[in-house]
Design an enzyme around this catalytic site. Structure first.
Site, PDB file in Angstrom:
ATOM      1  N   HIS A  51       0.842  -1.115  -0.102  1.00  0.00           N
ATOM      2  CA  HIS A  51       0.119  -0.050   0.106  1.00  0.00           C
ATOM      3  C   HIS A  51       0.974   1.160  -0.111  1.00  0.00           C
ATOM      4  CE1 HIS A  51      -2.887  -3.066   1.944  1.00  0.00           C
ATOM      5  NE2 HIS A  51      -3.570  -2.528   1.125  1.00  0.00           N
ATOM      6  N   ASP A  54       2.473   1.643   3.310  1.00  0.00           N
ATOM      7  CA  ASP A  54       3.218   0.610   3.562  1.00  0.00           C
ATOM      8  C   ASP A  54       4.714   1.025   3.243  1.00  0.00           C
ATOM      9  OD1 ASP A  54       1.576  -1.131   4.617  1.00  0.00           O
ATOM     10  OD2 ASP A  54       0.976  -2.059   2.615  1.00  0.00           O
TER      11      ASP A  54
HETATM   12  C1  XUL Z   1      -9.303  -6.485   1.143  1.00  0.00           C
HETATM   13  C2  XUL Z   1      -7.813  -6.830   0.282  1.00  0.00           C
HETATM   14  C3  XUL Z   1      -6.845  -5.870   0.502  1.00  0.00           C
HETATM   15  C4  XUL Z   1      -6.058  -5.671  -1.045  1.00  0.00           C
HETATM   16  C5  XUL Z   1      -5.191  -4.510  -1.078  1.00  0.00           C
HETATM   17  O1  XUL Z   1     -10.002  -7.592   1.279  1.00  0.00           O
HETATM   18  O2  XUL Z   1      -7.821  -8.017  -0.103  1.00  0.00           O
HETATM   19  O3  XUL Z   1      -5.979  -6.393   1.207  1.00  0.00           O
HETATM   20  O4  XUL Z   1      -5.804  -6.841  -1.428  1.00  0.00           O
HETATM   21  O5  XUL Z   1      -5.451  -3.312  -0.763  1.00  0.00           O
END
Ligand code: XUL
Ligand code: MN
Length: 346
Positions: A51, A54
């Site tokens: 992210h 992150d």
């Molecule tokens: C939410 C999910 C997230 C995404 C990344 O359900 O899967 O972790 O993969 O933003």
């Protein structure tokens, strides 16, 4: 004969989670980024997913110059360890400005925040050396139908995707659909929706998808069919394998944990479509069970990969001739048992 495909694996820092749920606190200590990076290396994984926050912690409090500087530092660290950055995803569900959604918020100021933050995530992706921006559209949906216009929300999503495509001519957008949680209903609940909205954007060729097994199951779909569908369009650019036991909260169980046969069929679909041959990674979006002790912190990751690799062997040793004969005879009864026997090892 062509050499069988070797898969490359990735995981995100959030997959070393501490066990917190809506009813109770953490059950394991939180680990530093360094610890996670060396754990990933120790496991023999090839890449990390990020992210935006992150990659650059406390991103909201930092100037654009500081964000760039820290992204560059991270890139150097990753390069030093021989670990690639698979993707960057803007976290559009935590900040107060995303309470009512990001791109589909009813507030123009908050929509602007979501688009600006997505552009910044693209800049981070550039520094980290990946052309993949993943969009899990967490709050793009409704708690109640009357709060937003579904038609207008589609238009707002297209505007946001276009703004991202215009920001960087090389970036590829990979939409990760999920039908619900945190929303009652999401606007892009399935791969069909993700690929359909791509057609409304200014550069459909740069809008694809990421399939998460649990999200497909929550939509009542078979993830293997979602894989075949996305790959028929050449649009499966990333993958979050995990498992989910029926229609309840998003469980992110280890791959194959709830339904080994559904996992097997996902692996077969990946194999028949040549997933990974164009550089795509196999990601595991799995979490340790809340009961997991600190000394078993990595087992959900190594177990998911072991199951995946054993299912690759099962897919490659599947008795195809026998299966074809049963299909030709419309003997699906024995085809069913052939699959079970193959999985049970008899
Ligand atoms: C939410 C999910 C997230 C995404 C990344 O359900 O899967 O972790 O993969 O933003
Ligand atoms: Mn995911």
């Amino acid at each position: 004969m062509a050499k069988p495909q070797r898969y490359r694996f990735c995981v995100g820092p959030w997959n070393f989670s501490e066990g917190r749920d809506p009813y109770g606190p953490e059950t394991r200590p939180s680990q530093s980024f360094d610890w996670k990076l060396s754990a990933l290396k120790e496991l023999g994984f090839d890449a990390m997913m990020f992210h935006d926050d992150d990659a650059v912690p406390d991103i909201e409090s930092k100037s654009p110059a500081q964000v760039q500087k820290e992204a560059k530092e991270l890139k150097r660290r990753l390069a030093g360890e021989g670990i690639a950055a698979e993707m960057v995803a803007p976290r559009l569900w935590f900040h107060p400005d995303t309470v009512d959604g990001g791109y589909t918020s009813n507030s123009p100021k908050q929509r602007r925040y979501a688009i600006d933050r997505s552009k910044q995530a693209i800049d981070i992706a550039n520094v980290l050396g990946t052309d993949l921006l993943v969009l899990w559209l967490a709050r793009e949906g409704t708690y109640l139908r009357e709060a937003k216009s579904g038609r207008r929300s589609v238009e707002l999503l297209v505007q946001a995707l276009d703004a991202m495509l215009a920001h960087d001519p090389k970036i590829r957008l990979s939409i990760e659909p999920k039908p619900n949680e945190p929303m009652d209903h999401a606007y892009l609940p399935t791969i069909g929706h993700a690929l359909a909205i791509a057609q409304l954007t200014s550069d459909a060729a740069r809008v694809g998808c990421l399939i998460e097994s649990a999200h497909a199951i929550l939509a009542g779909l078979d993830p293997a069919d979602e894989i075949d569908f996305a790959m028929a369009f050449g649009k499966l650019w990333s993958l979050h394998l995990n498992d989910q036991n029926g229609l309840k909260f998003d469980q992110d169980k280890p791959f194959g944990s709830a339904n080994l046969r559904v996992a097997f069929n996902q692996v077969r679909a990946l194999e028949r479509n040549g997933y990974g041959k164009r550089g795509e990674y196999v990601g595991f979006d799995v979490h340790p069970f809340r009961t997991t002790k600190p000394e078993h912190y990595l087992r959900h990751l190594s177990n998911s990969r072991d199951t995946f690799l054993r299912l690759v062997e099962k897919a490659r040793s599947y008795p195809e001739k026998q299966a074809q004969a049963l299909i030709a005879d419309r003997n699906y009864q024995d085809l069913d048992q052939l699959v079970l026997n193959h999985l049970m090892g008899t």
